[in-house]
Design a protein around this motif. Structure first.
Motif, PDB file in Angstrom:
ATOM      1  N   ARG A 271      35.336  57.519  42.829  1.00 32.33           N
ATOM      2  CA  ARG A 271      35.816  58.887  42.772  1.00 32.33           C
ATOM      3  C   ARG A 271      37.233  58.862  42.193  1.00 32.33           C
ATOM      4  O   ARG A 271      37.930  57.852  42.251  1.00 32.33           O
ATOM      5  CB  ARG A 271      35.834  59.517  44.168  1.00 32.33           C
ATOM      6  CG  ARG A 271      34.439  59.764  44.696  1.00 32.33           C
ATOM      7  CD  ARG A 271      34.525  60.443  46.058  1.00 32.33           C
ATOM      8  NE  ARG A 271      33.613  59.721  46.933  1.00 32.33           N
ATOM      9  CZ  ARG A 271      33.937  59.112  48.052  1.00 32.33           C
ATOM     10  NH1 ARG A 271      35.163  59.163  48.529  1.00 32.33           N
ATOM     11  NH2 ARG A 271      33.044  58.479  48.747  1.00 32.33           N
TER      12      ARG A 271
ATOM     13  N   LYS B  47      33.115  58.235  32.096  1.00 33.72           N
ATOM     14  CA  LYS B  47      33.594  59.252  33.033  1.00 33.72           C
ATOM     15  C   LYS B  47      32.532  60.330  33.133  1.00 33.72           C
ATOM     16  O   LYS B  47      31.849  60.635  32.153  1.00 33.72           O
ATOM     17  CB  LYS B  47      34.920  59.852  32.562  1.00 33.72           C
ATOM     18  CG  LYS B  47      36.058  58.844  32.595  1.00 33.72           C
ATOM     19  CD  LYS B  47      37.383  59.481  32.284  1.00 33.72           C
ATOM     20  CE  LYS B  47      38.496  58.442  32.403  1.00 33.72           C
ATOM     21  NZ  LYS B  47      39.817  59.035  32.223  1.00 33.72           N
ATOM     22  N   GLY B  48      32.401  60.880  34.338  1.00 27.55           N
ATOM     23  CA  GLY B  48      31.425  61.940  34.552  1.00 27.55           C
ATOM     24  C   GLY B  48      31.735  63.168  33.709  1.00 27.55           C
ATOM     25  O   GLY B  48      32.840  63.351  33.225  1.00 27.55           O
TER      26      GLY B  48
ATOM     27  N   ALA C 136      31.123  52.765  40.542  1.00 26.02           N
ATOM     28  CA  ALA C 136      31.463  54.172  40.351  1.00 26.02           C
ATOM     29  C   ALA C 136      32.495  54.525  41.412  1.00 26.02           C
ATOM     30  O   ALA C 136      32.270  54.316  42.597  1.00 26.02           O
ATOM     31  CB  ALA C 136      30.228  55.055  40.488  1.00 26.02           C
TER      32      ALA C 136
ATOM     33  N   ASP D 197      34.440  62.977  36.977  1.00 21.25           N
ATOM     34  CA  ASP D 197      34.263  62.390  38.300  1.00 21.25           C
ATOM     35  C   ASP D 197      32.768  62.239  38.532  1.00 21.25           C
ATOM     36  O   ASP D 197      32.036  63.218  38.358  1.00 21.25           O
ATOM     37  CB  ASP D 197      34.872  63.299  39.359  1.00 21.25           C
ATOM     38  CG  ASP D 197      35.279  62.577  40.633  1.00 21.25           C
ATOM     39  OD1 ASP D 197      35.390  61.344  40.600  1.00 21.25           O
ATOM     40  OD2 ASP D 197      35.472  63.254  41.645  1.00 21.25           O
TER      41      ASP D 197
END
Length: 103
Positions: free
Chosen positions: A83, A63-64, A81, A69
């Protein structure tokens, strides 16, 4: 202390959004959420085309940071990837699909 994957496995038949799936927890696509179909129609088609089909194995692999995100997701043997909003449309289950289900 119970792991996140244990809490998911303890809810048989649980249907949750892919964005809610704990990291590195094995799950299977159960369906795509079509409640918002009019505005998400093209997005739902794209998710189907790239492999988010019912019964496919799926796993969140990263996860970012700091907002979680985008989300790196493995479906089958391919990594994408997504959103947060896209991942929320993919509903998953900790229960493997039955082989040879009814037609």
């Amino acid at each position: 202390m119970p792991s996140a994957s244990h809490s998911l496995a303890s809810r048989p038949g649980a249907d949750l959004g892919l964005h809610e799936l704990p990291l590195r927890t094995e799950a299977w696509v159960s369906r795509l959420d079509t409640r918002n179909a009019p505005q998400d129609h093209d997005l739902l088609l794209r998710l189907l085309e790239i492999g988010f089909l019912p019964g496919e194995p799926v796993k969140v692999i990263a996860k970012g940071f700091p907002s979680a995100d985008p989300i790196a997701v493995r479906v089958g043997h391919t990594t994408f990837a997504l959103r947060h909003h896209e991942a929320a449309l993919v509903r998953v289950s900790a229960t493997a699909p039955q082989a040879g289900g009814a037609a």
